[in-house]
Design an enzyme around this catalytic site. Structure first.
Site: not given
Ligand code: AMP
Length: 396
Positions: A90, A179, A384
């Site tokens: 990420r 996000h 996620e």
């Protein structure tokens, strides 16, 4: 293929090992206090969660401990490193350079570094995690998945601020949104749930967690979102203010003798529902309990939060000239039925009708509008890590 998903902060590192075929989590955990003293929490699926103190001067030691735990003869879930086919990282800010996830190369690393200015607390930590993984897992393909990438489809009318153009020109000051992995995951699932093609549906996703943002997704593309250059813009969050009159800063700086660092600390750490509730709590469970016991400030705080959410949803319905489906996700969106109900009451003008019984449920995928409702509304738990694993497999 097994994909190791890494979410690296400046002193912490969260990880999950996911089997991409079954989409099962094989093990997950967290390294904390990296560079201070260090601890590893590790849990193989179906096994016991174990926390152990371990010296972690840098992220390299932290990742080595993660690898050791995953390959351990007793508690491990793979025999050796060869069973980890790829790593998905990420990365918070991809600026205007990254509109998609990418396989990490030297050039990509340089480009991520060039975005450091835009996320000075996050991107350097993400890069440290990537470098440490590359050192310990040479030859394993790595992918960067950006929080901002999904929003790169926003039109200029949505991303430009009413500021001198030269700041955009020189410094790329514009709205980026965050996000993105969650908004993309949830909006895709929403289209599936209403049985429509992703590229022919108008969705508003309300990602309401400690950090919170709303996104308008039209025909599979983000067309507007509530966070901006940084995650400070938009909704009233756990401790972040969200939108305010910028002139308040000069006013408070003079009254309280604050410098820029003091102001930023106030906006990021001391505001939001925490500050607004007179420091009662940033956690909605505490606020709901206090409000139920008659605490007027807690009640007002919840009202402010819900009102802001409803205003954003309304503005995105206007931006898309309609909406087919609204989805709630993240800690508050998945669990706080009263918050969802309040927001939906504001949206009654859209013909939304709440299924109160369904709306009482917690943390699971459920339709919370009635069959007669003109707009379908769902709770869709976000994931996620799974989204990052899917992106990673698609690229390697
Ligand atoms: P997240 O950042 O997505 O992990 O969300 C964390 C936030 O979700 C917490 O700070 C709480 O405010 C909220 N939350 C979690 N569980 C509940 C619950 N059962 N009821 C209300 N709010 C909750």
């Amino acid at each position: 293929m097994n994909v190791l998903v890494i979410n690296c902060g400046s002193s912490s590192l969260k990880f999950q090992l996911i089997n991409s075929e079954s989409e099962e989590v094989l093990a997950k955990g967290l390294c904390e206090r990296i560079g201070i003293d260090g601890s590893l929490t590790y849990q193989p699926t179906g096994g016991e969660k174990v926390k152990s103190e371990k010296a972690m001067p840098t992220h390299t030691e932290a990742i080595q401990f993660v690898i050791d735990a995953l390959t351990d003869a007793n508690t491990g879930v793979v025999k050796d490193l060869k069973e980890i086919g790829a790593v998905g990282h990420r990365v918070v800010h991809g600026g205007e350079k990254f509109a998609k996830s990418v396989v990490i190369t030297d050039e990509v690393l340089k480009a991520i570094e060039e975005c450091n200015d835009l996320a000075p607390l996050h991107n350097p930590a993400n890069l440290i995690g990537i470098n440490a993984c590359q050192k310990l897992m040479p030859g394993t393909p790595m992918v960067a998945v950006f929080d901002t990438a999904f929003h790169q489809t926003m039109p200029a009318k949505a991303y430009m601020y009413g500021l001198p153009y030269e700041y955009y020109d020189k410094y790329k000051v514009r709205r980026y949104g965050f996000h993105g992995t969650s908004h993309s995951f949830v909006s895709k699932r929403a289209a599936e749930l209403i049985g429509k093609s992703y590229d022919a549906v108008k969705t508003v996703v309300c990602h309401l967690g400690n950090g919170a943002s709303i996104c308008a997704v039209e025909n599979g593309k983000s067309v507007d979102t509530s966070m901006g250059l940084t995650p400070l813009e938009g909704l009233v969050m756990g401790t972040r203010s969200g939108d305010i009159d910028p002139a308040i800063l000069e006013f408070i700086a003079k009254k309280e003798d604050l410098d820029i660092a003091g102001l930023m600390n106030m906006l990021n750490k001391k505001s939001g529902v925490f500050g607004l509730s007179n420091n009662l709590s940033s956690d909605f469970r505490d606020l709901e309990t206090a409000a139920a016991e008659g605490n007027k400030i807690a009640e007002m705080t919840l009202d402010v939060f819900c009102y802001r959410v409803a205003k954003y949803v309304g503005s995105y319905v206007a931006a898309m000239n309609g909406v087919d489906v609204i989805a709630f996700t993240a800690g508050i969106g998945e669990n706080a039925g009263p918050v969802r109900e309040k927001v939906m009451e504001y949206l009654g003008y859209l013909g939304i009708e709440v299924d109160k019984e369904a709306n009482d449920s917690h943390g699971k995928e459920v339709k919370i509008s009635t069959p007669d409702s003109k707009v379908e509304v769902f709770v869709i738990p976000t994931n996620e890590e799974l989204a990052i694993a899917r992106e990673t497999v698609a690229l390697v």
